[in-house]
Scaffold this active site. Structure first.
Site, short mmCIF file in Angstrom:
data_model
loop_
_atom_site.label_atom_id
_atom_site.label_comp_id
_atom_site.label_asym_id
_atom_site.label_seq_id
_atom_site.Cartn_x
_atom_site.Cartn_y
_atom_site.Cartn_z
CB THR A 1 -0.88 0.03 1.26
OG1 THR A 1 -0.01 0.12 2.39
CG2 THR A 1 -1.72 -1.21 1.39
CD GLU B 1 -4.94 -2.58 2.33
OE1 GLU B 1 -5.33 -2.08 1.26
OE2 GLU B 1 -4.35 -1.92 3.20
CE LYS C 1 -13.66 12.56 13.24
NZ LYS C 1 -12.39 12.65 12.51
CD1 TRP D 1 -18.20 13.18 11.93
CD2 TRP D 1 -18.10 11.26 10.78
NE1 TRP D 1 -17.57 12.27 12.72
CE2 TRP D 1 -17.49 11.07 12.05
CE3 TRP D 1 -18.14 10.20 9.88
CZ2 TRP D 1 -16.94 9.85 12.43
CZ3 TRP D 1 -17.60 8.99 10.27
CH2 TRP D 1 -17.00 8.82 11.52
P1 ADP Z 1 -3.29 3.29 -1.73
O1 ADP Z 1 -2.14 2.39 -1.75
O2 ADP Z 1 -3.15 4.61 -2.41
O3 ADP Z 1 -4.02 3.38 -0.40
P2 ADP Z 1 -5.48 1.83 -2.71
O4 ADP Z 1 -5.90 1.70 -4.11
O5 ADP Z 1 -5.34 0.62 -1.90
O6 ADP Z 1 -4.19 2.61 -2.77
O7 ADP Z 1 -6.46 2.85 -1.96
C1 ADP Z 1 -7.67 2.41 -1.46
C2 ADP Z 1 -8.51 3.57 -1.04
O8 ADP Z 1 -8.86 4.39 -2.14
C3 ADP Z 1 -9.82 3.16 -0.44
O9 ADP Z 1 -9.69 2.78 0.90
C4 ADP Z 1 -10.66 4.42 -0.63
O10 ADP Z 1 -10.43 5.36 0.40
C5 ADP Z 1 -10.14 4.98 -1.92
N1 ADP Z 1 -11.03 4.60 -3.02
C6 ADP Z 1 -10.93 3.54 -3.83
N2 ADP Z 1 -11.92 3.53 -4.74
C7 ADP Z 1 -12.69 4.61 -4.49
C8 ADP Z 1 -13.88 5.16 -5.08
N3 ADP Z 1 -14.48 4.61 -6.13
N4 ADP Z 1 -14.38 6.28 -4.53
C9 ADP Z 1 -13.79 6.87 -3.47
N5 ADP Z 1 -12.66 6.42 -2.91
C10 ADP Z 1 -12.12 5.30 -3.39
#
Ligand code: ADP
Length: 545
Positions: free
Chosen positions: A185, A333, A442, A447
């Site tokens: 990640t 994940e 917040k 929120w």
């Molecule tokens: P990184 O390594 O940048 O965290 P990830 O692709 O694993 O890369 O990131 C996942 C996160 O991206 C999610 O937990 C969420 O917050 C955000 N995310 C993924 N898809 C969407 C979506 N369609 N809309 C809004 N947020 C998204």
């Protein structure tokens, strides 16, 4: 009593065997870092993957060893997907956009034995090589003519390495739960953590990617992977394309609007996937070239994930391209399919406005992913589309923990993975992301969703990109600050933007201030880098104070 069906393991090697047998001539087109366009087909990829498997053995790679890649999307990277995982080693796709210190940390943490890299990353590799303790060979993914002149120990040439090998190789019958690939990640907070996929998780995820109610990839399609192959296995599509024998179009490092447009046109792309920021670059190119006709491209579906799809983006793909936007929510994940936005039969009767509301949700649950939303005390919240809480997920392609136990045991008592996202789920099972828990604002005990505000702001014609962050406020705890990049050639004032928003969001959500910047910082996977923005605007004085 056990069933009497054949207990064949679910293995990634079966994908490339299938593609080579049933779709041998289907094309794989790559725009290479060398600047040329390369054409091969699934049979060619299978041959190269087998040569690679033999080459890895000569390099001393055995089952379970990590093989690193620092590379854009190309036929060579695709062959590595199959050659490495198929032979029982673990493909570790490193995100080259991370900071050099992070790459150093990741490669050492993963203990990559060899590192394959695109020639564009040669200076980076040369800089990092002295501290990459586990790496015994560096392989430049190119031919002899384009070999970089860098000083690293045991520098090898990809094309020479594989040319010396036989294309005869028997894929081992691995245990299906064996690790197949590793992806870290991006670690916007703390060190990056490794997600270790298995053959089984990958195969089940691949099957789901093909369903018509998800991305629906089929053999008739020309699929362009704009999402990089180092971003959660390019969302599983390099595997899905092999399972059905779709044509693959791989843009290499050429992700600018012009290159993407030309590839769509020249390779008759019907389906493509990428994060919103790359589509924003494509739109900028189209803005600058009104003579280009996006509709004539024939793109049917655009898969978007990684960050929320703004209304303006969805509408532009529908209007100008005649394409359907298929949004997905997921994370490294979750392999990454978590939920996918497709409409239900009953939605056919809905008026456009109501339909748009559903289309803008992140998506609906798919088989294989259990969802729940929890309040601050861990109690389950109702699926009424209103209550929002911490999103937890469970399923056969969701991580059970991180590589080498980093972060300790991460699952909750019911075996669900806490995503760190806050969401609502409606009675039809559509999930809408409110925010990342750490980005939510917040205000006065309530929120405010930065995603919703950003979406509303980016609907203004003069806004190229918008970010919302919370600024500390003595009375309200936090109040939203809107940070905007204007579209080239457009002007808008703070007041005009606030007036625009006033008709679109609740009054108490209205940002307390607006600032204009030339560009916004992004993470290595194309998301707004909120930590940086919060740092940058920490001392910002809201006029409401
Ligand atoms: P990184 O390594 O940048 O965290 P990830 O692709 O694993 O890369 O990131 C996942 C996160 O991206 C999610 O937990 C969420 O917050 C955000 N995310 C993924 N898809 C969407 C979506 N369609 N809309 C809004 N947020 C998204």
């Amino acid at each position: 009593m056990l069933g009497l069906m054949q207990d064949r393991p679910l293995l990634i090697s079966s994908l490339i065997e299938h593609a080579a047998t049933f779709h041998p001539e289907t094309e794989i087109v790559s725009r290479l870092p060398e600047g040329t366009t390369h054409r091969t087909h699934w049979r060619g990829i299978a041959k190269q993957a087998k040569q690679l498997a033999n080459a890895l053995a000569t390099l001393g790679i055995t089952a379970g060893d990590r093989v690193g890649t620092l590379a854009w999307n190309s036929h060579r990277h695709l062959a590595l997907y199959y050659g490495v995982s198929g032979s029982g080693a673990i493909l570790h796709t490193v995100n080259p956009r991370l900071l050099p210190e992070q790459i150093d940390y990741i490669v050492n943490h993963a203990e990559d034995k060899v590192l394959f890299f695109d020639i564009g990353f040669a200076p980076l590799v040369e800089k990092l090589a002295p501290t990459l303790r586990s790496v015994t060979a560096f392989i430049a993914m190119t031919d002899r003519t384009h070999m970089p002149a860098i000083d690293v120990p045991n520098l090898l040439c990809y094309e020479e390495l594989i040319a010396a090998q036989s294309d005869q190789y028997r894929w081992p019958e691995l245990e299906e739960r064996s690790a197949s690939s590793l992806c870290y990640t991006s670690g916007t907070t703390g060190n990056p953590k490794g997600v270790l996929y298995s053959h089984r998780s990958t195969m089940l995820h691949t099957l789901m990617e093909l369903a018509p109610d998800t991305f629906g990839v089929s053999s008739a399609e020309s699929v362009m992977l704009v999402v990089p192959m180092f971003h959660a296995n390019a969302w599983g599509t390099p595997y899905a394309a092999a399972m059905v024998g779709a044509k693959l179009v791989l843009p290499g490092p050429h992700l600018d609007g012009k290159s993407i447009f030309e590839l769509m046109r020249d390779e008759q792309v019907t389906f493509t996937q990428g994060v919103p920021t790359v589509w924003a670059m494509l739109f900028q190119h189209l803005d600058a070239h009104p003579e280009l006709d996006a509709r004539s491209l024939g793109v049917k579906r655009v898969g978007i994930g990684g960050a929320a799809v703004a209304q303006a983006m969805l509408e532009r793909f529908e209007r100008d391209f005649g394409a359907e936007v298929v949004q997905g929510w997921g994370m490294t994940e979750t392999s990454p399919i978590g939920v996918i936005s497709k409409l239900l039969k009953k939605h056919e009767a809905l008026a456009p406005e109501a339909l748009l509301k559903i289309k803008l949700k992140q998506g609906r649950g798919v088989w294989g992913v259990d969802l729940k939303i929890l309040d601050e005390n861990g109690a389950a919240l109702p699926w009424d589309g209103q209550a929002f809480g911490h999103l937890h997920v469970r399923g056969p392609w969701i991580a059970s923990g991180y590589f080498k136990g980093e972060g300790g045991s991460v699952l909750d008592a019911e075996g669900f993975f806490p995503t760190g996202d806050v969401a609502t789920i409606d009675p039809d099972g559509y999930l809408q992301l409110v925010d990342r828990a750490k980005d939510v604002i917040k205000s006065g005990g309530e929120w405010i969703s930065s995603i919703d505000l950003e979406n509303a702001a980016s609907g203004h014609p003069a806004v190229a990109e918008a970010a919302i962050i919370g600024i500390a406020h003595p009375k309200w705890q936090e109040r939203p600050l809107l940070i905007v990049v204007k579209r080239a050639g457009h002007e808008v004032t703070r007041e005009a933007l606030l007036d625009y928003l006033a008709t679109r969001v609740a009054k108490w959500w209205l940002p307390d201030d607006v600032v204009f910047v030339d560009q916004l910082p992004h993470t290595a996977t194309g998301k707004l880098l909120k930590t940086k923005l919060r740092e940058q605007f920490r001392a910002h004085r809201l006029p409401t104070l």
